[in-house]
Motif scaffolding. Structure first.
Motif, short mmCIF file in Angstrom:
data_model
loop_
_atom_site.label_atom_id
_atom_site.label_comp_id
_atom_site.label_asym_id
_atom_site.label_seq_id
_atom_site.Cartn_x
_atom_site.Cartn_y
_atom_site.Cartn_z
N THR A 107 1.19 -1.02 0.00
CA THR A 107 0.33 0.33 -0.03
C THR A 107 0.79 0.76 0.26
O THR A 107 0.43 2.46 -0.90
N THR A 143 -7.34 4.22 -4.39
CA THR A 143 -8.18 3.33 -5.08
C THR A 143 -9.55 2.55 -4.99
O THR A 143 -9.82 3.06 -3.92
N LEU A 169 -5.22 -4.50 0.26
CA LEU A 169 -4.48 -3.20 0.14
C LEU A 169 -5.12 -2.10 0.00
O LEU A 169 -4.70 -1.05 0.20
N ASP A 173 -5.60 1.77 1.94
CA ASP A 173 -5.27 2.74 0.81
C ASP A 173 -6.27 3.64 0.94
O ASP A 173 -6.55 5.02 1.29
N ILE A 337 3.26 -1.22 -5.86
CA ILE A 337 3.43 -1.46 -5.48
C ILE A 337 4.32 -2.69 -5.46
O ILE A 337 4.64 -4.20 -4.52
N ALA A 368 -5.53 -2.17 -8.90
CA ALA A 368 -5.57 -1.04 -7.92
C ALA A 368 -5.43 0.79 -8.57
O ALA A 368 -5.29 0.99 -8.49
#
Length: 420
Positions: A107, A143, A169, A173, A337, A368
């Protein structure tokens, strides 16, 4: 797959519909569209955007745009905060323990990568461009949880461990995005003393209507006092506390759309989390889940209005900010990432879920990169209304193309779909 599609249809189709109408309207008749967006509902009101009148006095005007973006969107962010809160604090929460370590590192990469690409390319374009667009650095860090989760399941299959990794994630985020909005994008000059009103509302509601009844019920298996409080007052104490907290955020200078966040932890909740999109949550009867379910249809309409009032940009408004947002998302996300995820999994020895490859992080990065909802919101607060804001919003809308790149990356990197 049905549960995820059900979530997307519940919360996102109205948003997409509103965005499409806005794009068509703004390109056919921009004057009438902007008149609609900026329509003044009440002048010289106690809520609204702060500005000077013709006599130089500071007043607030409640416009349609302010009503949706700053007042009603607080309900959307409250629902997002509820999911983050459960993931962090409750038993079996998805962001608890070692299992969340590598996704949390990823993240961070998924945020620093887009920022570096956005600001780096802006600097290459020259100081004039950099000065104009620099404040939008947070736009490509977002995201869109619902859409990214849906695309992730379509690329990897519902049973692939990469889907759960992506979900962790995306939730993390979301939490980081809320902090960025609060810290880096105040809506006015900061007056932090007003946050005492938000804190007092949250603590007061928690003690009087949550902690104290349960404290008095110790040894009482019938939970007489807690039941009385729940049946008599229901959600109203928290609704009143939410209004006070929202007002405290508006007056403090922090973005008021985040004004309900302090109230979420004060609301009675289940003692465990079933996971984001979990079907089992329909059967939970704690007040926090009941309030989320009650907000379902209002939030659908709110998201439709949000799309209508924020996505109306003319195609001729595409500019440097458009390509910087897109580059931050579709280049910065996968690289960040992959890099941070690899460092966590290999040199730091935190590992990745069994059945998942390091190269899968690239595909996760493309998934993402679908920013949309939160990217649109950040663009609306990062820049004043005008060409730069419109160009940045266009980049957020174009982030849907990351879904296509996700499928291509999945094919090229030979992702093996795993269904339940």
């Amino acid at each position: 797959m049905y549960r995820v599609w059900n979530f997307v249809t519940n919360y996102s189709l109205f948003l997409i519909g509103g965005a499409i109408i806005a794009l068509i309207w703004a390109n056919l008749n921009p004057d009438s569209y902007h008149y609609f967006v900026d329509y003044a509902i009440v002048d010289d009101f106690f809520i609204g955007y702060l500005h000077e009148d013709e006599n130089g006095n500071l007043i607030r005007t409640l416009t349609l745009h302010y009503l949706v973006n700053d007042v009603l969107m607080a309900l959307f962010f409250a629902i997002a905060a509820k999911e983050v809160w459960e993931a962090v604090i409750l038993k079996n929460g998805s962001l608890r323990g070692k299992k969340a370590a590598t996704p949390l590192f990823a993240t961070a990469g998924g945020m620093f990568g887009p920022i570096a690409v956005y600001l780096g390319l802006a600097a290459v374009m020259g100081s004039e461009t950099y000065s104009a667009v620099a404040n939008g650095w947070a736009i490509p860090t977002a995201t869109d949880i619902a859409f990214s989760y849906l695309v992730g399941r379509m690329v990897f299959g519902a049973g692939h461990p990469a889907v759960r990794f992506l979900l962790l994630l995306a939730i993390a985020d979301d939490a980081a995005g809320l902090l960025i909005l609060a810290i880096f994008y105040p809506s006015a000059e900061l007056a932090p003393e007003w946050l005492l009103l938000s804190l007092g509302a949250s603590v007061g509601a928690f003690i009087l209507f949550n902690w104290l009844p349960r404290r008095l019920d110790r040894g009482d298996q019938l939970r007489t006092r807690s039941t009385f409080v729940r049946k008599t007052f229901s959600f109203w104490p928290y609704a009143v506390a939410g209004c006070l907290s929202w007002y405290g955020f508006q007056e403090s200078g922090l973005h008021p759309a985040l004004g309900l966040l302090p109230i979420v932890p004060a609301i009675p909740h289940a003692d465990r989390a079933f996971g984001f999109f979990a079907d089992a949550e329909r059967h939970l009867h704690d007040l926090l889940n009941q309030m989320e379910h009650a907000l379902k249809y209002p939030v659908e309409i709110i998201l439709g209005l949000f799309g209508l009032l924020n996505a109306g940009v003319e195609f001729s408004s595409m500019g440097p900010a458009t390509w910087l947002v897109l580059a931050g998302l579709i280049i910065g996300k996968p690289i960040g990432i992959l890099l941070f995820g690899w460092v966590a999994a290999k040199p730091l020895g935190l590992g990745i879920p069994e059945g998942m490859r390091i190269i899968d992080l690239v595909v996760i990065g493309f998934v993402a990169a679908i920013g949309f909802t939160v990217s649109l919101f950040v663009a609306s607060v990062a820049f004043d209304a005008g060409p730069v804001q419109d160009a940045a919003k266009m980049g957020a809308l174009f982030s849907f193309f990351a879904a296509v790149l996700s499928f291509i990356a999945g094919k090229v990197l030979m992702v093996e779909k795993q269904e339940n």
